[in-house]
Design an enzyme around this catalytic site. Structure first.
Site, PDB file in Angstrom:
ATOM      1  N   SER A 267       2.781   0.895  -9.691  1.00 33.58           N
ATOM      2  CA  SER A 267       3.519   1.921 -10.427  1.00 33.58           C
ATOM      3  C   SER A 267       5.020   1.684 -10.293  1.00 33.58           C
ATOM      4  O   SER A 267       5.569   1.696  -9.184  1.00 33.58           O
ATOM      5  CB  SER A 267       3.177   3.308  -9.891  1.00 33.58           C
ATOM      6  OG  SER A 267       4.060   4.242 -10.473  1.00 33.58           O
TER       7      SER A 267
ATOM      8  N   ASP B 253       4.990   5.761 -15.217  1.00 35.23           N
ATOM      9  CA  ASP B 253       4.859   7.214 -15.085  1.00 35.23           C
ATOM     10  C   ASP B 253       5.977   7.923 -15.819  1.00 35.23           C
ATOM     11  O   ASP B 253       7.125   7.920 -15.375  1.00 35.23           O
ATOM     12  CB  ASP B 253       4.924   7.598 -13.602  1.00 35.23           C
ATOM     13  CG  ASP B 253       3.661   7.230 -12.865  1.00 35.23           C
ATOM     14  OD1 ASP B 253       2.582   7.650 -13.311  1.00 35.23           O
ATOM     15  OD2 ASP B 253       3.759   6.518 -11.847  1.00 35.23           O
TER      16      ASP B 253
ATOM     17  N   MET C 170      -6.795  11.908 -11.179  1.00 33.45           N
ATOM     18  CA  MET C 170      -5.628  11.978 -10.285  1.00 33.45           C
ATOM     19  C   MET C 170      -6.092  12.240  -8.854  1.00 33.45           C
ATOM     20  O   MET C 170      -6.869  13.167  -8.603  1.00 33.45           O
ATOM     21  CB  MET C 170      -4.660  13.089 -10.724  1.00 33.45           C
ATOM     22  CG  MET C 170      -3.899  12.819 -12.014  1.00 33.45           C
ATOM     23  SD  MET C 170      -2.914  11.294 -12.032  1.00 33.45           S
ATOM     24  CE  MET C 170      -1.818  11.538 -10.628  1.00 33.45           C
TER      25      MET C 170
HETATM   26  C1  DX5 Z   1       2.198  10.507  -9.445  1.00 33.10           C
HETATM   27  C2  DX5 Z   1       2.164   9.292 -10.333  1.00 33.10           C
HETATM   28  C3  DX5 Z   1       1.720   8.077  -9.630  1.00 33.10           C
HETATM   29  C4  DX5 Z   1       2.638   7.604  -8.528  1.00 33.10           C
HETATM   30  C5  DX5 Z   1       1.784   7.027  -7.451  1.00 33.10           C
HETATM   31  O1  DX5 Z   1       2.585  11.584 -10.205  1.00 33.10           O
HETATM   32  O2  DX5 Z   1       1.275   9.516 -11.429  1.00 33.10           O
HETATM   33  O3  DX5 Z   1       1.458   7.007 -10.542  1.00 33.10           O
HETATM   34  O4  DX5 Z   1       3.561   6.628  -8.957  1.00 33.10           O
HETATM   35  O5  DX5 Z   1       2.570   6.747  -6.353  1.00 33.10           O
HETATM   36  P1  DX5 Z   1       1.960   6.379  -4.920  1.00 33.10           P
HETATM   37  O6  DX5 Z   1       1.092   5.168  -5.113  1.00 33.10           O
HETATM   38  O7  DX5 Z   1       3.157   6.120  -4.097  1.00 33.10           O
HETATM   39  O8  DX5 Z   1       1.143   7.551  -4.469  1.00 33.10           O
HETATM   40 ZN    ZN Z   2       0.661   7.723 -12.738  1.00 30.90          ZN
END
Ligand code: DX5
Ligand code: ZN
Length: 224
Positions: free
Chosen positions: A14, A41, A145
């Site tokens: 991400s 994102d 999620m």
């Molecule tokens: C959260 C995002 C994720 C985020 C994940 O709202 O949708 O894609 O970037 O980050 P990590 O891997 O650090 O939990």
């Molecule tokens: Zn995401």
């Protein structure tokens, strides 16, 4: 471009966890580390309590390389903004099912596919699996999620794994072929839990961009 199937294990770093002062270099770093997809994102400050980036940045990333762009829209009225993300070069666009996103889910999914893009549907940890049931024959990817969206660096919520299991079972029974993606708190340990439940696409921000050896981290998540 490669045709990905749910039998593939896909790691999608991400960009939210990258150094925003060096986006092109960070994208190359992810590709060189073995990233299959790049996860983007998009947050609007309404659907989630954070603001990230929009179509202009995605277009800039698209112009520097041809990595598969997995765009996650955490915004209200994704239908309104959709044409801009389609022309920015997204390969897959995921929208949220929650009523707060304020759109007609089937119409938005159809519009994504009409734009020659793969269509994803996301559900938050508090949203039951039944909320996505009516749309599972209209999607290329289901995003379960594993944190409350808005920020990177949160802890994986194992309690949502029954939704991954239900999605995998429903897909099997109904001979569908959507990917199952998990996003939030993914590292080699949690990716194994998610893979065992039936997920095949692993979004990881902190544990990839923040790793001392990004290639080792990507490989470890894929092979967990
Ligand atoms: C959260 C995002 C994720 C985020 C994940 O709202 O949708 O894609 O970037 O980050 P990590 O891997 O650090 O939990
Ligand atoms: Zn995401």
């Amino acid at each position: 471009m490669k045709q990905w199937t749910p039998a593939d294990r896909i790691v999608a770093p991400s960009l939210l966890a990258a150094d925003f002062g060096r986006v092109a270099a960070e994208t190359s770093r992810a590709i060189n580390a073995g990233a299959d997809w790049l996860h983007l994102d998009v947050m609007d400050g309404h659907f989630v309590d954070n603001i990230s980036f929009g179509p202009a940045l995605i277009q800039a990333v698209h112009e520097t390389n041809d990595v598969f762009l997995d765009v996650h829209l955490m915004i209200t009225r994704p239908d309104h903004f959709l044409p801009r993300f389609l022309s920015a070069g997204a390969d897959l666009i995921t929208v949220h099912v929650e009523p707060q996103a304020d759109h007609e889910v089937p119409a938005t999914l159809a519009a994504i596919r009409e734009g020659h893009c793969l269509a994803g549907l996301a559900l938050n940890p508090a949203t039951p699996f039944e909320a996505v049931l009516p749309y599972l024959d209209q999607i290329d990817l289901l995003l379960v999620m594993t944190v409350v969206p808005g920020f990177g660096g949160q802890s994986f919520m194992a309690e949502v794994m029954p939704k991954v299991e239900k999605a995998a079972a429903y897909r099997e029974t109904n001979k569908l072929s959507f990917h199952i993606e998990v996003d939030g708190g993914i590292d080699p340990k949690t990716s194994r839990i998610a893979a065992t439940a039936g997920a095949n696409v692993f979004v990881a921000g902190s544990s990839t961009f923040g790793a001392p050896d990004m290639a080792a981290a990507v490989t470890a998540i894929r092979n967990a």
